[in-house]
Design a protein around this motif. Sequence first.
Motif, PDB file in Angstrom:
ATOM      1  N   ILE A   9     -19.333 -11.383   8.748  1.00 50.92           N
ATOM      2  CA  ILE A   9     -19.878 -10.153   9.323  1.00 50.92           C
ATOM      3  C   ILE A   9     -19.633  -9.006   8.344  1.00 50.92           C
ATOM      4  O   ILE A   9     -18.496  -8.795   7.906  1.00 50.92           O
ATOM      5  CB  ILE A   9     -19.212  -9.819  10.673  1.00 50.92           C
ATOM      6  CG1 ILE A   9     -19.313 -11.005  11.643  1.00 50.92           C
ATOM      7  CG2 ILE A   9     -19.812  -8.556  11.268  1.00 50.92           C
ATOM      8  CD1 ILE A   9     -20.720 -11.353  12.070  1.00 50.92           C
ATOM      9  N   ARG A  17     -19.553  -5.836  17.100  1.00 50.04           N
ATOM     10  CA  ARG A  17     -18.656  -6.256  18.177  1.00 50.04           C
ATOM     11  C   ARG A  17     -19.380  -6.452  19.504  1.00 50.04           C
ATOM     12  O   ARG A  17     -18.988  -7.301  20.314  1.00 50.04           O
ATOM     13  CB  ARG A  17     -17.541  -5.228  18.352  1.00 50.04           C
ATOM     14  CG  ARG A  17     -16.668  -5.052  17.118  1.00 50.04           C
ATOM     15  CD  ARG A  17     -15.467  -4.202  17.440  1.00 50.04           C
ATOM     16  NE  ARG A  17     -14.813  -3.695  16.228  1.00 50.04           N
ATOM     17  CZ  ARG A  17     -13.585  -3.223  16.207  1.00 50.04           C
ATOM     18  NH1 ARG A  17     -12.867  -3.172  17.322  1.00 50.04           N
ATOM     19  NH2 ARG A  17     -13.063  -2.772  15.089  1.00 50.04           N
ATOM     20  N   ILE A  21     -21.287 -10.605  17.015  1.00 55.44           N
ATOM     21  CA  ILE A  21     -20.149 -11.521  17.161  1.00 55.44           C
ATOM     22  C   ILE A  21     -20.176 -12.251  18.505  1.00 55.44           C
ATOM     23  O   ILE A  21     -20.026 -13.488  18.537  1.00 55.44           O
ATOM     24  CB  ILE A  21     -18.824 -10.762  16.943  1.00 55.44           C
ATOM     25  CG1 ILE A  21     -18.738 -10.296  15.480  1.00 55.44           C
ATOM     26  CG2 ILE A  21     -17.628 -11.643  17.284  1.00 55.44           C
ATOM     27  CD1 ILE A  21     -17.560  -9.395  15.180  1.00 55.44           C
ATOM     28  N   LEU A  33     -17.145 -18.410  12.883  1.00 57.06           N
ATOM     29  CA  LEU A  33     -16.971 -17.065  12.340  1.00 57.06           C
ATOM     30  C   LEU A  33     -15.706 -17.053  11.487  1.00 57.06           C
ATOM     31  O   LEU A  33     -14.607 -17.227  12.005  1.00 57.06           O
ATOM     32  CB  LEU A  33     -16.854 -16.040  13.466  1.00 57.06           C
ATOM     33  CG  LEU A  33     -18.165 -15.541  14.077  1.00 57.06           C
ATOM     34  CD1 LEU A  33     -17.875 -14.683  15.295  1.00 57.06           C
ATOM     35  CD2 LEU A  33     -18.979 -14.758  13.058  1.00 57.06           C
ATOM     36  N   VAL A  36     -14.821 -11.125   8.122  1.00 56.24           N
ATOM     37  CA  VAL A  36     -15.400  -9.833   8.465  1.00 56.24           C
ATOM     38  C   VAL A  36     -14.994  -8.820   7.399  1.00 56.24           C
ATOM     39  O   VAL A  36     -13.850  -8.826   6.931  1.00 56.24           O
ATOM     40  CB  VAL A  36     -14.974  -9.355   9.868  1.00 56.24           C
ATOM     41  CG1 VAL A  36     -13.459  -9.243   9.996  1.00 56.24           C
ATOM     42  CG2 VAL A  36     -15.640  -8.026  10.221  1.00 56.24           C
TER      43      VAL A  36
END
Length: 347
Positions: A9, A17, A21, A33, A36
């Motif tokens: 991300i 958020r 995600i 994931l 970030v």
Amino acid sequence: MTKRMKVGIIGAGGIARGAHIPGYLKLTEQVELVAVADVVRSQAEACGRQFGIPHIYDSYEAMLAAGGLDAVSICTPNKFHAAAAIAALEAGCHVLCEKPPGITPAEAEAMAAAARRHNRLLTYGFHYRYATEVETLRRFIRAGELGDIYMARVTATRRRGIPGWGVFTNKELQGGGALIDIGVHMLDAALYLMGYPEPEQVLARTYNKLGTRPGVGLGGSWDWANFSVEDTAVGMITFRNGASLMLETAFAANVEQDKQMQVSLLGDQGGADVFPLKIYQEKHETLVDVTPVYQQAGKPREAEIAAFVRGCLGGELPASTPQEGVLLQRLVDALYRSAETGEAIRL
């Protein structure tokens, strides 16, 4: 289990958020994931803790250099979309970039060229394409129920909805205000339903009547002293196939509804309002309205993420294409240039 796609991300703010995600976390069998990045490291760290993302970076360059990613979501201010997307594509990643593609047509064209050059998927966050109403109306349009669509009306207005967070009122970082933020959603939805016709000419005006003074903020208090974008934009687009589109968008306007997001289409066999969906026709010497009795409730942002993942894994491609992103960016740029010069812009 099949190897999961590793996703990073870029930008740890509200859209990451609140939409990206959570969308990926619905697909844990296909997606992992793993990273970030945010220029404010504390933001990235907080995001990592909140969602259990193990690798934290204070730049997307460092994240991409670390390797191992299959795809990224870009959730930064508009100014940084193009550079981040091109870097990610060059690093071998598929890219889901929040709307709009960038700030200028040249940026959108460079992003599309990078996707072609590196044979990677590039798509944009126009999630209204995945709304149940849009998908349903597309089926009616393909069946000829509206016939030749010759006119569209696009509305994306708020009564007092200037964002009191983020950088939405900063022209340098966003490229504009209501038009490039919320207006593009309904403009893209209309163009999508119309088959993305080739534009011919645009005429527009922008206004800054309410944003530069204090007032009631349904989206929180905004920085009116540094408000540098338009609060209202209106425009008309004509297309080479003879169709036309009227657009009205506003962060703040003296209207009844707190928020209105609407696309209306006129065709020679029928017309439609999209949100909620209602179709207007003449059949058997009778004027009729067609309203769905039941539509399964959808979650457009989740559907958008799922479509991106399917495309990355070799399935059907997402609805939004790089070339459509270029065309949309050209239109937004032309609307702003027309408003600035006071003249119609031919494309």
